[in-house]
Scaffold this motif. Structure first.
Motif, PDB file in Angstrom:
ATOM      1  N   LYS A  54       0.602  -1.102  -0.183  1.00 30.05           N
ATOM      2  CA  LYS A  54       0.027   0.224   0.210  1.00 30.05           C
ATOM      3  C   LYS A  54       0.769   1.428   0.324  1.00 30.05           C
ATOM      4  O   LYS A  54       0.088   2.210  -0.860  1.00 30.05           O
ATOM      5  CB  LYS A  54      -0.793   0.258   1.190  1.00 30.05           C
ATOM      6  CG  LYS A  54      -1.686  -1.058   0.955  1.00 30.05           C
ATOM      7  CD  LYS A  54      -2.915  -0.679   0.608  1.00 30.05           C
ATOM      8  CE  LYS A  54      -3.914   0.226   1.000  1.00 30.05           C
ATOM      9  NZ  LYS A  54      -5.185   1.041  -0.433  1.00 30.05           N
ATOM     10  N   LEU A  55       1.715   0.976   0.762  1.00 26.43           N
ATOM     11  CA  LEU A  55       2.762   2.352   0.756  1.00 26.43           C
ATOM     12  C   LEU A  55       3.525   1.972  -0.143  1.00 26.43           C
ATOM     13  O   LEU A  55       3.422   3.774  -1.187  1.00 26.43           O
ATOM     14  CB  LEU A  55       3.652   2.413   2.447  1.00 26.43           C
ATOM     15  CG  LEU A  55       3.128   2.283   3.552  1.00 26.43           C
ATOM     16  CD1 LEU A  55       4.022   2.359   4.404  1.00 26.43           C
ATOM     17  CD2 LEU A  55       2.369   3.911   3.429  1.00 26.43           C
ATOM     18  N   ALA A  56       3.917   1.425  -1.124  1.00 27.40           N
ATOM     19  CA  ALA A  56       4.612   1.637  -2.021  1.00 27.40           C
ATOM     20  C   ALA A  56       3.611   2.319  -2.907  1.00 27.40           C
ATOM     21  O   ALA A  56       4.065   3.214  -4.062  1.00 27.40           O
ATOM     22  CB  ALA A  56       4.940   0.368  -2.909  1.00 27.40           C
ATOM     23  N   GLU A  57       2.145   1.955  -3.247  1.00 28.59           N
ATOM     24  CA  GLU A  57       1.219   2.275  -4.039  1.00 28.59           C
ATOM     25  C   GLU A  57       0.968   3.748  -4.667  1.00 28.59           C
ATOM     26  O   GLU A  57       0.665   4.663  -4.922  1.00 28.59           O
ATOM     27  CB  GLU A  57       0.485   1.158  -4.677  1.00 28.59           C
ATOM     28  CG  GLU A  57       0.567  -0.146  -5.085  1.00 28.59           C
ATOM     29  CD  GLU A  57      -0.483  -0.932  -5.179  1.00 28.59           C
ATOM     30  OE1 GLU A  57      -1.445  -1.064  -4.788  1.00 28.59           O
ATOM     31  OE2 GLU A  57      -0.383  -2.034  -5.488  1.00 28.59           O
ATOM     32  N   GLU A  58       0.843   3.838  -2.885  1.00 25.03           N
ATOM     33  CA  GLU A  58       0.149   5.399  -2.288  1.00 25.03           C
ATOM     34  C   GLU A  58       0.442   6.334  -1.413  1.00 25.03           C
ATOM     35  O   GLU A  58       0.598   7.391  -1.849  1.00 25.03           O
ATOM     36  CB  GLU A  58      -1.447   5.004  -1.687  1.00 25.03           C
ATOM     37  CG  GLU A  58      -2.629   4.107  -2.783  1.00 25.03           C
ATOM     38  CD  GLU A  58      -3.284   3.774  -1.458  1.00 25.03           C
ATOM     39  OE1 GLU A  58      -3.573   4.244  -0.650  1.00 25.03           O
ATOM     40  OE2 GLU A  58      -3.960   2.625  -1.345  1.00 25.03           O
ATOM     41  N   GLY A  59       2.194   5.994  -0.797  1.00 24.48           N
ATOM     42  CA  GLY A  59       2.915   6.455  -0.308  1.00 24.48           C
ATOM     43  C   GLY A  59       2.548   7.189   1.021  1.00 24.48           C
ATOM     44  O   GLY A  59       1.102   6.226   1.626  1.00 24.48           O
TER      45      GLY A  59
END
Length: 68
Positions: A54-59
């Motif tokens: 999720k963090l890789a996709e959305e920051g």
């Protein structure tokens, strides 16, 4: 019956934090563990991997979407 007001410490009688006191810190780094906990999930290897994706996709916006 009047509604109770939170005291100076910010907690109310029923233990719920008022919405105006819930916020993220702008510019703070968001860890996968932060995201897992904000989602109300247990910190497990599977949930940490979900959070990393999720963090890789959305920051950091991934955390903002979970919090008021």
């Amino acid at each position: 019956m009047p509604m109770s007001q939170p005291d100076a410490s910010g907690s109310s009688e029923d233990g719920v934090t008022p919405d105006d006191q819930l916020h993220t810190r702008p510019g703070a780094e968001v860890s996968p563990e932060d995201l897992v906990l904000a989602a109300g999930r247990d910190v497990t290897p599977e949930n940490l991997e979900w959070a990393r994706r999720k963090l890789a996709e959305e920051g950091p916006a991934a955390l903002d979407k979970l919090l008021p």
